[in-house]
Design a protein around this motif. Sequence first.
Motif, PDB file in Angstrom:
ATOM      1  N   GLN A 271     -65.559  32.958  -4.052  1.00 56.66           N
ATOM      2  CA  GLN A 271     -66.749  32.276  -4.541  1.00 56.66           C
ATOM      3  C   GLN A 271     -67.649  33.228  -5.335  1.00 56.66           C
ATOM      4  OE1 GLN A 271     -65.634  29.006  -4.096  1.00 56.66           O
ATOM      5  NE2 GLN A 271     -67.822  28.631  -3.829  1.00 56.66           N
ATOM      6  N   THR A 272     -67.744  34.461  -4.863  1.00 55.38           N
ATOM      7  CA  THR A 272     -68.565  35.449  -5.553  1.00 55.38           C
ATOM      8  C   THR A 272     -68.005  35.743  -6.946  1.00 55.38           C
ATOM      9  OG1 THR A 272     -69.249  36.467  -3.472  1.00 55.38           O
ATOM     10  CG2 THR A 272     -69.461  37.813  -5.463  1.00 55.38           C
ATOM     11  N   ARG A 273     -66.688  35.893  -7.051  1.00 56.25           N
ATOM     12  CA  ARG A 273     -66.076  36.169  -8.356  1.00 56.25           C
ATOM     13  C   ARG A 273     -66.275  35.006  -9.316  1.00 56.25           C
ATOM     14  NH1 ARG A 273     -61.859  37.956  -5.054  1.00 56.25           N
ATOM     15  NH2 ARG A 273     -60.453  36.292  -5.770  1.00 56.25           N
TER      16      ARG A 273
ATOM     17  N   ALA B  47     -69.891  35.056 -10.462  1.00 50.99           N
ATOM     18  CA  ALA B  47     -70.110  36.153 -11.404  1.00 50.99           C
ATOM     19  C   ALA B  47     -69.574  35.814 -12.784  1.00 50.99           C
ATOM     20  CB  ALA B  47     -69.447  37.426 -10.873  1.00 50.99           C
TER      21      ALA B  47
END
Length: 298
Positions: free
Chosen positions: A250-252, A255
């Motif tokens: 989810q973070t990638r 970003a």
Amino acid sequence: MRELPEVFRGSAAVAAGLVTPGRLRGKDFRRLLPDVHARADVPADLRLRSLAASVWAGPGAVLCGYSAAELLGRSCAPRGAPAEVIGTGSGVRSRPGVRVRRDRLHPGEIDRIGGVRITSRMRTAFDLARWLEPTEGVVAVDALARGEFAPDLLLNFAARYRGLRGVRRVADVLSWADARSGSPPETRLRLILVRADLPRPVPQFAVLDDERRRAVWLDLAYPAHRLGVEYDGGDHFATPERARADAARQTRLAAAGWRVLRYTADDMRRTPHRIVDEVRGALRRDAHHRELSITPGP
């Protein structure tokens, strides 16, 4: 017990001396159909029940529909679906747990898996497209076509078998089918969106992560809007390792500028209108922001 096949005729096993009548009736075995048995410790799922139907219906029978899909490794049947078989003997009739169909089959439309006769992948997809209601027909075609064939090829079967029951449904099913779909729930989620007149999302879209030199795959995506829509099967937090991997994923995506909306089977069943409203709203907001970003200043 080790010499017995997975599913067998009880009378033949007794005659061969592989098991006694008393033991066959005991706790070690399960009776699936008349004179057809299996070990009691093997789950009586659709695969096992389909194998039992094949033995019960006799050597001329051909597993079809959901049973053929199951043996092909493309499970798409609802829970509790009966085994399905095309029977040739006059004494072979439908009964609880087994649906016997009478249909025409070309020899080239019959395959074998482990010695069991089943309809070919494309014939199975054609049959399910014409037998099922539209949504489940699309689900079945997507599952069977995935990575194997273009769904439109099923129109050849529709032309060959114009008189078969339900053949007119096939063209409608194919208008919604997409062989890129990753799973039956993803197909159902996609259909909720497109049947509400939303743009067609791209199934199994790869978001490239240049830093890690790998791709993050989205169930459904609107690439121009950097919007992902995913089916949440409930296993994302099954283990701490899976939870950490999911959080990193989810973070990638965030970003890279992607927003991801996730929905469960309960969401799709109970509140499909909310899914449509939220996806439509996200698309509209992104379009509005794009318009503002390119509008020249005073």
